[in-house]
Design an enzyme around this catalytic site. Structure first.
Site, PDB file in Angstrom:
ATOM      1  CG  HIS A  99      -0.219  -0.144   2.506  1.00 23.61           C
ATOM      2  ND1 HIS A  99       0.147  -1.376   2.992  1.00 23.61           N
ATOM      3  CD2 HIS A  99       0.219   0.761   3.403  1.00 23.61           C
ATOM      4  CE1 HIS A  99       0.775  -1.229   4.139  1.00 23.61           C
ATOM      5  NE2 HIS A  99       0.842   0.072   4.413  1.00 23.61           N
ATOM      6  CG  HIS A 101       1.023   5.353   4.212  1.00 22.18           C
ATOM      7  ND1 HIS A 101       0.207   5.235   5.310  1.00 22.18           N
ATOM      8  CD2 HIS A 101       1.802   4.243   4.202  1.00 22.18           C
ATOM      9  CE1 HIS A 101       0.498   4.091   5.945  1.00 22.18           C
ATOM     10  NE2 HIS A 101       1.456   3.487   5.290  1.00 22.18           N
TER      11      HIS A 101
HETATM   12  P1  5GP Z   1       2.024   0.446   7.315  1.00 23.66           P
HETATM   13  O1  5GP Z   1       2.452   0.658   8.743  1.00 23.66           O
HETATM   14  O2  5GP Z   1       1.969  -1.041   6.988  1.00 23.66           O
HETATM   15  O3  5GP Z   1       2.818   1.221   6.301  1.00 23.66           O
HETATM   16  O4  5GP Z   1       0.558   1.021   7.212  1.00 23.66           O
HETATM   17  C1  5GP Z   1      -0.571   0.288   7.548  1.00 23.66           C
HETATM   18  C2  5GP Z   1      -1.673   1.283   7.785  1.00 23.66           C
HETATM   19  O5  5GP Z   1      -2.887   0.584   7.752  1.00 23.66           O
HETATM   20  C3  5GP Z   1      -1.582   1.994   9.138  1.00 23.66           C
HETATM   21  O6  5GP Z   1      -1.425   3.389   8.924  1.00 23.66           O
HETATM   22  C4  5GP Z   1      -2.918   1.649   9.802  1.00 23.66           C
HETATM   23  O7  5GP Z   1      -3.498   2.746  10.479  1.00 23.66           O
HETATM   24  C5  5GP Z   1      -3.776   1.213   8.644  1.00 23.66           C
HETATM   25  N1  5GP Z   1      -4.781   0.228   8.994  1.00 23.66           N
HETATM   26  C6  5GP Z   1      -4.601  -0.904   9.740  1.00 23.66           C
HETATM   27  N2  5GP Z   1      -5.763  -1.588   9.835  1.00 23.66           N
HETATM   28  C7  5GP Z   1      -6.696  -0.864   9.152  1.00 23.66           C
HETATM   29  C8  5GP Z   1      -8.094  -1.065   8.907  1.00 23.66           C
HETATM   30  O8  5GP Z   1      -8.722  -2.029   9.334  1.00 23.66           O
HETATM   31  N3  5GP Z   1      -8.724  -0.122   8.153  1.00 23.66           N
HETATM   32  C9  5GP Z   1      -8.053   0.968   7.656  1.00 23.66           C
HETATM   33  N4  5GP Z   1      -8.784   1.833   6.935  1.00 23.66           N
HETATM   34  N5  5GP Z   1      -6.746   1.187   7.867  1.00 23.66           N
HETATM   35  C10 5GP Z   1      -6.066   0.272   8.601  1.00 23.66           C
END
Ligand code: 5GP
Ligand code: ZN
Length: 138
Positions: A99, A101
């Protein structure tokens, strides 16, 4: 993929605040809202992260980024946008479905700090490192 939170969102098994969807990607608001409008752009194909991503999925995903970043920018009246992508836990990845951001920025003290340590350049070392990386580009 079973047990993947983003696959569950893609399949509609758990809800999300969706802002965009087509055959290849989905974009929805990040639940943590680091800043208001913080959005995630997610390929529908389950891949772990960029290190695992084929060129076609990358093209499908990244080609949607400008229009979605523009939409977030416009809708939020943000002054700037950070595009952030974390690959593996050490880099901050917590959900292991790739993903990107899209993070709107409103001020210098809006809670986000991005800094890079700078080193004196050693051009010989840089050259050797560039050659080593170049050989791995396939
Ligand atoms: P990462 O830390 O892997 O780069 O980002 C994962 C993101 O996914 C985090 O910013 C977290 O807030 C978001 N996230 C985790 N679980 C969920 C969810 O169930 N729904 C949504 N909309 N975002 C999520
Ligand atoms: Zn997944």
């Amino acid at each position: 993929m079973e047990d993947c939170i983003f696959c569950k969102i893609i399949n509609g098994h758990i809800p999300s605040s969706k802002i965009y969807e087509d055959e290849q990607v989905i974009a929805f608001l990040d639940i943590s809202q680091t800043t208001p409008g913080h959005t995630l752009l997610v390929p529908k194909k389950h891949v772990r992260n960029i290190l695992d991503m084929d060129q076609e999925t990358a093209a499908e995903t990244f080609s949607r980024l400008p229009k979605l970043a523009r939409a977030v920018h416009k809708a939020t009246d943000a002054l700037a946008i950070n595009i952030i992508n974390n690959n593996e836990a050490l880099a901050g990845q917590s959900v292991f479905h790739a993903h990107i951001h899209i993070v709107p920025r409103y001020s210098e003290d809006d809670g986000i700090s991005i800094s890079y340590t700078t080193h004196e350049p050693d051009f010989e070392k840089l050259g050797l490192l560039a050659d080593k990386i170049k050989k791995e580009v396939i």
